[in-house]
Enzyme design. Structure first.
Site, PDB file in Angstrom:
ATOM      1  N   ASP A  35       0.842  -1.201   0.000  1.00  0.00           N
ATOM      2  CA  ASP A  35       0.000   0.000   0.000  1.00  0.00           C
ATOM      3  C   ASP A  35       0.873   1.244   0.000  1.00  0.00           C
ATOM      4  OD1 ASP A  35      -1.972  -1.767   0.182  1.00  0.00           O
ATOM      5  OD2 ASP A  35      -2.743  -1.117   2.143  1.00  0.00           O
ATOM      6  N   TYR A  38       2.264   1.920  -3.343  1.00  0.00           N
ATOM      7  CA  TYR A  38       1.189   2.437  -4.177  1.00  0.00           C
ATOM      8  C   TYR A  38       0.974   3.920  -3.897  1.00  0.00           C
ATOM      9  CZ  TYR A  38      -3.476   3.034  -6.148  1.00  0.00           C
ATOM     10  OH  TYR A  38      -4.552   3.484  -6.869  1.00  0.00           O
ATOM     11  N   ASP A  39       0.906   4.260  -2.607  1.00  0.00           N
ATOM     12  CA  ASP A  39       0.714   5.667  -2.226  1.00  0.00           C
ATOM     13  C   ASP A  39       1.836   6.543  -2.762  1.00  0.00           C
ATOM     14  OD1 ASP A  39      -1.603   5.111  -0.966  1.00  0.00           O
ATOM     15  OD2 ASP A  39      -0.743   4.989   1.048  1.00  0.00           O
ATOM     16  N   SER A  84     -36.086  -3.865 -15.109  1.00  0.00           N
ATOM     17  CA  SER A  84     -35.903  -4.662 -13.898  1.00  0.00           C
ATOM     18  C   SER A  84     -36.133  -6.126 -14.235  1.00  0.00           C
ATOM     19  CB  SER A  84     -36.812  -4.169 -12.785  1.00  0.00           C
ATOM     20  OG  SER A  84     -38.134  -4.363 -13.173  1.00  0.00           O
ATOM     21  N   LEU A  85     -36.174  -6.970 -13.243  1.00  0.00           N
ATOM     22  CA  LEU A  85     -36.318  -8.413 -13.489  1.00  0.00           C
ATOM     23  C   LEU A  85     -37.629  -8.900 -12.911  1.00  0.00           C
ATOM     24  CD1 LEU A  85     -32.785  -9.599 -12.320  1.00  0.00           C
ATOM     25  CD2 LEU A  85     -33.620  -9.569 -14.658  1.00  0.00           C
ATOM     26  N   GLU A 115     -26.143 -16.194 -11.495  1.00  0.00           N
ATOM     27  CA  GLU A 115     -25.267 -15.274 -10.750  1.00  0.00           C
ATOM     28  C   GLU A 115     -25.956 -14.874  -9.455  1.00  0.00           C
ATOM     29  OE1 GLU A 115     -24.122 -12.395 -14.491  1.00  0.00           O
ATOM     30  OE2 GLU A 115     -25.747 -11.800 -13.178  1.00  0.00           O
ATOM     31  N   LYS A 117     -27.714 -12.422  -6.891  1.00  0.00           N
ATOM     32  CA  LYS A 117     -28.454 -11.164  -7.012  1.00  0.00           C
ATOM     33  C   LYS A 117     -27.971 -10.274  -5.871  1.00  0.00           C
ATOM     34  CE  LYS A 117     -33.082  -9.277  -7.598  1.00  0.00           C
ATOM     35  NZ  LYS A 117     -32.926  -8.111  -6.784  1.00  0.00           N
ATOM     36  N   ASP A 119     -27.855  -7.111  -3.504  1.00  0.00           N
ATOM     37  CA  ASP A 119     -28.840  -6.166  -2.993  1.00  0.00           C
ATOM     38  C   ASP A 119     -28.163  -4.816  -2.755  1.00  0.00           C
ATOM     39  OD1 ASP A 119     -31.207  -5.206  -2.106  1.00  0.00           O
ATOM     40  OD2 ASP A 119     -31.139  -6.180  -0.146  1.00  0.00           O
ATOM     41  N   ARG A 138     -30.515   4.279 -11.603  1.00  0.00           N
ATOM     42  CA  ARG A 138     -31.595   3.708 -12.395  1.00  0.00           C
ATOM     43  C   ARG A 138     -32.765   4.674 -12.519  1.00  0.00           C
ATOM     44  NH1 ARG A 138     -36.032   0.529 -11.406  1.00  0.00           N
ATOM     45  NH2 ARG A 138     -36.556  -0.808 -13.152  1.00  0.00           N
ATOM     46  N   GLU A 175     -24.291  -3.094  -9.916  1.00  0.00           N
ATOM     47  CA  GLU A 175     -24.833  -2.763  -8.612  1.00  0.00           C
ATOM     48  C   GLU A 175     -23.727  -2.138  -7.765  1.00  0.00           C
ATOM     49  OE1 GLU A 175     -27.870  -3.848  -8.944  1.00  0.00           O
ATOM     50  OE2 GLU A 175     -28.766  -3.777  -6.939  1.00  0.00           O
ATOM     51  N   TYR A 227     -22.949  -6.547 -14.290  1.00  0.00           N
ATOM     52  CA  TYR A 227     -23.582  -7.769 -14.786  1.00  0.00           C
ATOM     53  C   TYR A 227     -24.426  -7.559 -16.039  1.00  0.00           C
ATOM     54  CZ  TYR A 227     -27.023  -5.491 -11.785  1.00  0.00           C
ATOM     55  OH  TYR A 227     -27.825  -4.557 -11.204  1.00  0.00           O
ATOM     56  N   LYS A 315     -35.694 -15.204  -5.581  1.00  0.00           N
ATOM     57  CA  LYS A 315     -35.335 -14.544  -4.319  1.00  0.00           C
ATOM     58  C   LYS A 315     -35.360 -15.527  -3.158  1.00  0.00           C
ATOM     59  CE  LYS A 315     -36.853 -10.156  -4.146  1.00  0.00           C
ATOM     60  NZ  LYS A 315     -36.371  -8.833  -3.808  1.00  0.00           N
ATOM     61  N   CYS A 409     -26.655   8.886  33.304  1.00  0.00           N
ATOM     62  CA  CYS A 409     -25.783   7.853  32.750  1.00  0.00           C
ATOM     63  C   CYS A 409     -25.807   6.630  33.669  1.00  0.00           C
ATOM     64  CB  CYS A 409     -24.358   8.392  32.606  1.00  0.00           C
ATOM     65  SG  CYS A 409     -23.167   7.107  32.194  1.00  0.00           S
ATOM     66  N   CYS A 412     -22.014   6.340  35.355  1.00  0.00           N
ATOM     67  CA  CYS A 412     -21.441   7.274  36.322  1.00  0.00           C
ATOM     68  C   CYS A 412     -22.485   8.165  36.993  1.00  0.00           C
ATOM     69  CB  CYS A 412     -20.365   8.140  35.661  1.00  0.00           C
ATOM     70  SG  CYS A 412     -21.052   9.308  34.475  1.00  0.00           S
ATOM     71  N   CYS A 427     -23.738  10.845  27.674  1.00  0.00           N
ATOM     72  CA  CYS A 427     -23.295  11.167  29.026  1.00  0.00           C
ATOM     73  C   CYS A 427     -22.327  12.341  28.871  1.00  0.00           C
ATOM     74  CB  CYS A 427     -22.572   9.956  29.603  1.00  0.00           C
ATOM     75  SG  CYS A 427     -21.580  10.335  31.037  1.00  0.00           S
ATOM     76  N   CYS A 432     -16.292   9.787  32.546  1.00  0.00           N
ATOM     77  CA  CYS A 432     -17.181   8.641  32.811  1.00  0.00           C
ATOM     78  C   CYS A 432     -16.387   7.351  32.595  1.00  0.00           C
ATOM     79  CB  CYS A 432     -18.377   8.683  31.867  1.00  0.00           C
ATOM     80  SG  CYS A 432     -19.385   7.193  31.952  1.00  0.00           S
TER      81      CYS A 432
END
Ligand code: IVH
Length: 683
Positions: A35, A38-39, A84-85, A115, A117, A119, A138, A175, A227, A315, A409, A412, A427, A432
């Site tokens: 990383d 990369y940075d 849509s499906l 595949e 689905k 959400d 969409r 998605e 997809y 589903k 609280c 305390c 609180c 505390c």
């Protein structure tokens, strides 16, 4: 070549190099560099682009978060509508779906592809000559919102397709989702800052995409999987699978699993296999999508008003369980937020026993009319955190009791308050014990100061006995004081004191993270530490300066400034400094003895996890890759190593066992000593 032409060329190469690493990281899950490296590449590019603005480009990897916040999103018409499906919950209807198709194209031999689905939130990306020009939601299927500047902040979405000859127009549909662990963390953070948590990852994702400030969106753990296609110009596909593989080769993420099959019966079994994998995906999966694989049949099979006839979504039932709410307890978090927690009759849900569920805040309890003693339905939001979906009011006996939040609280006894614009109660007492305990636990945790021997139960004792009221006081603890704690032996006391002493030498980013500044997570802490190099410089920085730093948004910036302005903070930091804790970031906290060597780790090890081994290799300058090739220097084979070992043997790669790896790495102390030497302390 002139100097300018050379710079231009260098910028071009850097961009291509960074894009290649993006693909290795996000698509192939086989990074070749750390990383940090990369940075560094990104930073070099950023500096060059700043010095030579004439070579700037909107698709440069430095330009993910660009531009000012928007007032609103523009409406954009989809070149091809986003359909849509049709949905079903029954396998009989899937058999019916297959029959219908075979009737429409009786002569054809074809495959189905299955595949997951996902959400999430549907999105359409438009690439023109390989460049991402627009991202549209969409909407109503015909027009959607232009959310391009938000979508550009999603690291795994390429701003430019990885192809020398990209098609003139490629619209891809997929998605956007929030990964489940990221969602849990985001909600935790929201709760800590008194904000309303999101009900589930999909809402969190939709809410994130609607933010008008891209720099805020950049902080949200969003990802995407593609997809389907919209408008295409200069490219066509014979099959769905070929389309998926082409998208993948362009650097677009596709589903990690799919199944191809000629017979619907076999697909029904595969739907069960897919369902059993439900919790293994980083996204919420609410079913399986079955599509005809051969795209030539699409026109012939045609469309209804809303959906294609060549695809259907099956589903899965949501995973829920019924149980009894016995009590509501109150937890006090690190920032003092009081969170009501449901104490439930233990019940099995999605593979684990659930005893508690989050109730978020009082508003939620009112909204759902939850009473103690109720029979409730629980579900896992984001597959991890159980939540109460609803009360089964028909099962009420009249003995249920209304709940209201405490006025003091519970830990305390101090006053609680509701800040303006917040839903949570807090609180007000910074001292505390509940707040101090979670603060210290965080401070001592592995990602922060990594204090060996200081776990939650010891923190509990230290705070309850009044020995420690903030992290700074850890450093003045005496062994005799520790020995006075219950069940504390000589050895454990020594260990704790040693652990605390050792933590003094951690790099600056660790303490910065450990201080628990709001909105400053591990990543931001490391960015700030590398940028400012030490505590004094950071404390002197104003908002303007902080906002110029990549990945530090206005919210985190403001939080840092406010944090260092507080008198209490300054006192704690002075105490920490006086105790001799390192507040400097080493220039190069890593050694380079394994520089140029690439390791592949496989199988399980006894003394460490693969991730830990990877960190150790990287800390010594080595690279860790996910796949074996001729370039692999060493394959480290643990217990039950499989195909990677065989491949390495075939390629003649040197194979190490765990013991040999440990010997090669040397001890951590050696590494610490080397670093200390480099920095000039210790001797
Ligand atoms: S295909 C024309 N495949 O489900 C067909 N959709 O209920 C386009 N979705 O609007 C959709 N995973 O947002 C397709 N693997 C997948 C999907 C998927 C999730 C969503 C998508 C669509 C909705 C339909």
């Amino acid at each position: 070549m002139t100097d300018k032409a050379q710079t231009k060329q260098r910028i071009k190469e850097l961009r291509a190099e960074i894009e290649r690493h993006n693909q290795l990281y996000y698509i192939n899950a086989a990074p070749e560099i750390t990383d940090r490296e990369y940075d560094q590449l990104l930073q070099t590019l950023d500096e060059l682009e700043k010095r030579f603005p004439e070579f700037g480009s909107a698709t440069s990897p430095t330009q993910r978060v660009g531009g000012a916040p928007l007032d609103r999103f523009d409406s954009v018409a989809h070149a091809v509508p986003m359909m849509s499906l049709s949905n079903t919950y029954s396998k009989e209807e899937l058999v019916e779906f297959d029959r219908r198709i075979r009737k429409l194209v009786p002569e054809e031999v074809f495959n189905y592809i299955l595949e997951p689905k996902i959400d999430g939130v549907a999105i359409s990306l438009r690439y023109e000559n390989g460049e991402l020009v627009r991202a549209v939601t969409r909407g109503d299927g015909t027009t959607g919102d232009d959310v391009t500047s938000n979508v550009r902040t999603i690291q795994s979405i390429p701003l430019r397709l990885a192809d020398m000859m990209p098609p003139a127009v490629l619209e891809v549909r997929g998605e956007i989702y929030m990964n489940t662990t990221g969602f849990a963390k985001l909600n935790e953070r929201r709760q800590e800052t008194g904000k309303e948590p999101f009900a589930n990852p999909r809402n969190a994702c939709a809410g994130s995409l609607k933010l008008l400030d891209p720099s805020e969106v950049a902080q949200r753990p969003l990802d995407a999987i593609f997809y389907a296609t919209g408008q295409l110009d200069g490219i066509s596909f014979e099959t769905h699978e070929q389309m998926l593989q082409t998208l993948k080769s362009y650097g677009l993420r596709i589903t990690p699993n799919y199944w191809l099959n000629q017979k619907i019966e076999e697909l029904l079994d595969q739907l069960d296999t897919l369902e059993s994998m439900r919790h293994e995906f980083p996204f919420e999966m609410d079913g399986g999508v079955i599509k005809v694989n051969e795209r030539r049949l699409y026109e012939e099979l045609g469309y209804t008003a809303k959906s294609p006839r060549w695809a259907v979504a099956y589903k899965y039932e949501p995973e829920q369980a019924e149980t009894t709410l016995h009590a509501i307890s109150i937890q006090v978090g690190r920032t003092g937020v009081l969170t009501p927690v449901a104490e439930l009759e233990p019940v099995q849900l999605a593979g684990s026993t659930v005893k508690r569920a989050t109730l978020h805040n009082e508003d939620e309890i009112r909204r759902k009319d939850i009473r103690i003693g109720d029979k409730v339905i629980i579900e896992k939001a984001g597959e991890i955190i159980p939540a109460i979906v609803k009360v089964i009011t028909e099962k009420r006996t009249g003995a249920e009791i209304d709940f209201s939040m405490p006025t003091a609280c519970p830990v305390c006894g101090s006053e609680v308050e509701k800040r303006e614009g917040e839903v949570a109660l807090r609180c007000i007492n910074m001292q505390c014990p509940a707040q101090v305990k979670s603060w210290l636990t965080h401070f001592a945790s592995r990602g922060a100061m990594d204090i060996n021997g200081l776990g939650e139960s010891l923190v509990e004792q230290l705070v309850d006995s009044g020995l420690v009221k903030n992290p700074a006081e850890l450093y003045s603890l005496k062994k005799v004081e520790v020995l006075g704690l219950e069940r504390m032996g000589e050895k454990s006391a020594d260990n704790l004191i040693k652990g605390i002493e050792e933590s003094k030498h951690r790099p600056f980013d660790k303490i910065l993270f450990g201080l628990g500044i709001r909105h400053v997570g591990k990543g931001a802490a490391s960015t700030l530490a590398n940028e400012f190099k030490n505590m004094d410089a950071l404390m002197a920085a104003d908002l303007q300066k902080l906002e110029t730093i990549r990945d530090i948004g206005p919210i985190a910036g403001k939080s840092v400034v406010e944090y260092f302005q507080a008198v209490e903070t300054r006192t704690v930091i002075n105490q920490i400094r006086a105790a001799g804790v390192n507040l400097e970031q080493p220039d190069n906290g890593e050694t380079d003895e394994l520089d140029g060597l690439t390791f592949v780790l496989t199988g399980s090890m006894e003394t460490m996890t693969r991730d830990e081994a990877g960190d150790k290799i990287k800390a010594r300058g080595g690279k860790v890759s996910g796949s074996v090739s001729k370039k692999t220097s060493y394959l480290v084979a643990g217990e039950s190593a499989g195909s990677k070992l065989t491949k390495a043997e075939n390629l003649g790669v040197t194979i190490l066992n765990e013991e040999q790896l440990v010997a090669l790495l040397g001890s951590d102390e050696e590494l610490e000593d080397q670093k200390a030497g480099q920095l000039g302390f210790g001797f």
